[in-house]
Design an enzyme around this catalytic site. Structure first.
Site, PDB file in Angstrom:
ATOM      1  N   ARG A  98     -36.786 -32.428 -38.745  1.00  0.00           N
ATOM      2  CA  ARG A  98     -38.066 -31.958 -38.205  1.00  0.00           C
ATOM      3  C   ARG A  98     -38.492 -32.858 -37.035  1.00  0.00           C
ATOM      4  O   ARG A  98     -38.572 -34.072 -37.180  1.00  0.00           O
ATOM      5  CB  ARG A  98     -39.140 -31.976 -39.310  1.00  0.00           C
ATOM      6  N   HIS A 143     -47.776 -31.579 -32.026  1.00  0.00           N
ATOM      7  CA  HIS A 143     -48.074 -32.717 -32.917  1.00  0.00           C
ATOM      8  C   HIS A 143     -48.970 -33.685 -32.149  1.00  0.00           C
ATOM      9  O   HIS A 143     -48.597 -34.823 -31.851  1.00  0.00           O
ATOM     10  CB  HIS A 143     -46.765 -33.378 -33.371  1.00  0.00           C
ATOM     11  N   GLU A 186     -51.056 -30.778 -38.868  1.00  0.00           N
ATOM     12  CA  GLU A 186     -52.276 -31.372 -39.414  1.00  0.00           C
ATOM     13  C   GLU A 186     -53.533 -31.114 -38.584  1.00  0.00           C
ATOM     14  O   GLU A 186     -54.084 -32.023 -37.956  1.00  0.00           O
ATOM     15  CB  GLU A 186     -52.083 -32.878 -39.616  1.00  0.00           C
ATOM     16  N   ASN A 325     -48.179 -31.422 -45.815  1.00  0.00           N
ATOM     17  CA  ASN A 325     -48.037 -32.879 -45.712  1.00  0.00           C
ATOM     18  C   ASN A 325     -48.928 -33.489 -46.781  1.00  0.00           C
ATOM     19  O   ASN A 325     -50.114 -33.155 -46.859  1.00  0.00           O
ATOM     20  CB  ASN A 325     -48.519 -33.396 -44.352  1.00  0.00           C
ATOM     21  N   TYR A 327     -49.797 -37.318 -48.881  1.00  0.00           N
ATOM     22  CA  TYR A 327     -49.512 -38.748 -48.919  1.00  0.00           C
ATOM     23  C   TYR A 327     -50.251 -39.498 -50.024  1.00  0.00           C
ATOM     24  O   TYR A 327     -49.722 -40.403 -50.613  1.00  0.00           O
ATOM     25  CB  TYR A 327     -49.908 -39.408 -47.593  1.00  0.00           C
ATOM     26  N   GLU A 393     -43.976 -33.438 -44.946  1.00  0.00           N
ATOM     27  CA  GLU A 393     -44.091 -34.899 -44.830  1.00  0.00           C
ATOM     28  C   GLU A 393     -44.554 -35.508 -46.129  1.00  0.00           C
ATOM     29  O   GLU A 393     -45.520 -35.038 -46.743  1.00  0.00           O
ATOM     30  CB  GLU A 393     -45.145 -35.303 -43.776  1.00  0.00           C
TER      31      GLU A 393
END
Ligand code: BGC
Length: 520
Positions: A98, A143, A186, A325, A327, A393
């Site tokens: 990616r 991005h 995002e 994504n 985290y 991610e």
């Protein structure tokens, strides 16, 4: 190659695993990849016709808003070393790679009237190089590195919709071998941190106002790109989605107020993008809360733009799968109403967050909470009609300049295991994961102080040599076997301590039972 392309297609439409036991193994069809972005890795900020992006302008400010005054002028120099990097990814045995495309490298003015052929050729070569190793190129169209020429328009202006669609058309048309398209990475970070705060470029700092306009514009730009793609490129087979970052928020107490606060926060960050796409319209609690608070602050209508029925229908369904994504996790509690003279996201969302007790923190402060990932995945399944999910991610930033990145190994063991639990216990349809990231790279406000890579780079060394960390072997083995390896092979890691602790706990349990039965 053809087989892999067909497989990708099939996998992206179906990923139902029979509920059963998690034995640490991923399904044979599961896809592993790594992720990276243009500004964070390419460097060559003004080379071969590339114009300045908002990140070039932001990091060149004096005084610098970035830790250590760092910038992405050179970064990992992947613009010149992409072959080496792609070979490293292939060496890990990955299924996909990616990356993102720099708008200002392809369209220096931001508009589609002037295409920078050298910049475009770079991405054509990039995609061909990934294909050479039989990996799937997964391309993010945006991005965060907007051409600086467009900054005065910006994501809080509806004019951006056309500009983004036009830029997307150019890259889609010229990169037919891309295997998966991701329109925008995002949106929460773009809108909340870039338009509602000063953390990310362009640091507009219009909390509770421009940031909602931005959410509206980003959603429309994504939806229009999706429709354009499906209409104009109907001979392409690549699937398309938008990358939404969703973090888990756990209620601090069992009170109804804290439960609502946690759910509200998830909706303010993740649902604000996911709900219009996967269900239709803004989440109801978000809509009501911003409306209520706007009136309290004497606005005559909600600061959140209203979606018309036509817009709701147009945006709804514009993703072929859920690109996630994820985290970290925090505990969240409700807080009293804030000062009605102050308009802000915080006064809208009305929450406070605290660390989960005992959570390990990454070098950039992200708390590692594996059960939060499990809950997040289950939540997405239930809230958004059980979508196929590609985790685009997850990753961990190691402390200091170490090659012995045991904490990263432990992080992936735990997060991957949590993912397997969600897949096998709850039937969540996860089809793949890309780890952030292949290389240490420019970590936005943290500059080069947070190290997310499998490969270490000393950014003060002009050679920028890629040096494998311990996690390279770990990840390679995991990808090869499609199962979580035995941790004993990774001596001295916190992971070993975990196993040790669990043995101690079990022995303790046996001793207590023995004591109760025979000694007491
Ligand atoms: C972003 C990456 C970033 C990573 C780690 C994600 O929010 O997409 O660009 O480097 O998190 O912070």
């Amino acid at each position: 190659m053809i087989v892999k392309r067909v497989c990708t297609l099939i996998i992206l439409v179906t990923a139902r695993y029979t509920n059963g036991e998690n034995n640490g193994s991923f399904p044979d069809t599961f896809l592993f990849g790594v992720a990276i972005s243009s500004y964070q890795s390419e460097g060559a900020w003004n080379v071969d016709g590339k114009s300045e992006s908002i990140w070039d302008a932001f990091t060149h400010k004096n005084p610098s808003p970035i830790k250590g005054g760092h910038n992405g002028d050179v970064a990992c120099d992947s613009y010149h070393r992409y072959k080496e990097d792609i070979a490293l990814a292939a060496g890990l045995g990955l299924d996909f790679y990616r990356f993102s495309i720099s708008w200002s490298r392809v369209l220096p003015t931001g508009y589609d009237n002037e295409v920078n052929e050298i910049g475009l050729q770079y991405y054509k070569n990039f995609v061909a190089e990934i294909r050479k190793y039989d990996m799937i190129p997964v391309a993010t169209i945006y991005h965060w590195d907007l051409p600086n020429n467009l900054v005065s328009i910006g994501w809080d202006n509806l004019k951006m919709v056309d500009l983004f669609v036009n830029y997307s058309r150019v890259v889609i048309k010229n990169l037919p071998d891309v295997g998966v398209w991701l329109t925008i990475n995002e949106p929460k970070q773009i809108c909340h941190s870039g338009y509602g705060d000063t953390l990310l470029a362009p640091a507009k700092n219009s909390s509770g106002l421009a940031e909602y306009m931005c959410a509206y514009v980003v959603l429309k730009a994504h939806a229009e790109t999706y429709h354009m793609y499906k209409e104009e490129f109907n001979n392409y087979t690549a699937k398309m989605s938008i990358v939404i970052d969703c973090q888990w928020y756990e209620p601090l107490t069992s009170s109804a107020a804290d439960k609502e606060a946690a759910e509200r926060f998830i909706n303010f960050e993740c649902g604000i993008y996911a709900h219009p796409i996967y269900i239709g319209d803004w989440p109801i609690d978000l809509k009501f809360r911003i409306y209520e608070r706007s009136l309290m602050e004497n606005y005559n209508k909600s600061r959140l733009p209203e979606l018309t029925l036509e817009e709701i229908n147009y945006i709804q369904g514009t993703a072929d799968f859920f690109a996630l994504n994820t985290y970290f996790t925090y505990m969240v509690n409700d807080v009293p109403e804030g000062d009605p003279n102050i308009t802000s996201f915080q006064n809208d969302v009305r929450i406070e967050k605290t660390y989960v007790k005992g959570a390990q923190l990454g070098a950039n402060g992200f708390p590692v909470v594996p059960w939060g990932v499990y809950k997040m995945l289950k939540y997405i399944k239930n809230a958004y009609n059980d979508p196929v999910i590609l985790i685009t991610e997850m990753g961990f930033s190691e402390y200091g300049l170490t090659l012995e990145d045991d904490l990263r190994i432990l992080f992936f063991m735990d997060y991957f295991n949590a993912t397997l639990e969600a897949m096998f216990q709850d039937g969540v349809q996860v089809i793949g994961i890309s780890a952030w990231s292949l290389l240490d790279n420019f970590e936005w406000v943290d500059g080069y102080s947070a190290h997310f890579g499998f490969y270490y780079i000393d950014f003060t060394d002009p050679n920028l040599t890629r040096i494998p960390k311990k996690s390279v072997e770990f990840f390679k083995k995991l990808v090869e076997k499609k199962s979580l390896p035995i941790l004993e092979n990774y001596q001295n890691s916190g992971a070993d301590n975990k196993i040790f602790n669990s043995i101690v706990n079990n022995l303790l349990g046996i001793f207590i039972i023995f004591y109760i039965l025979f000694i007491q």
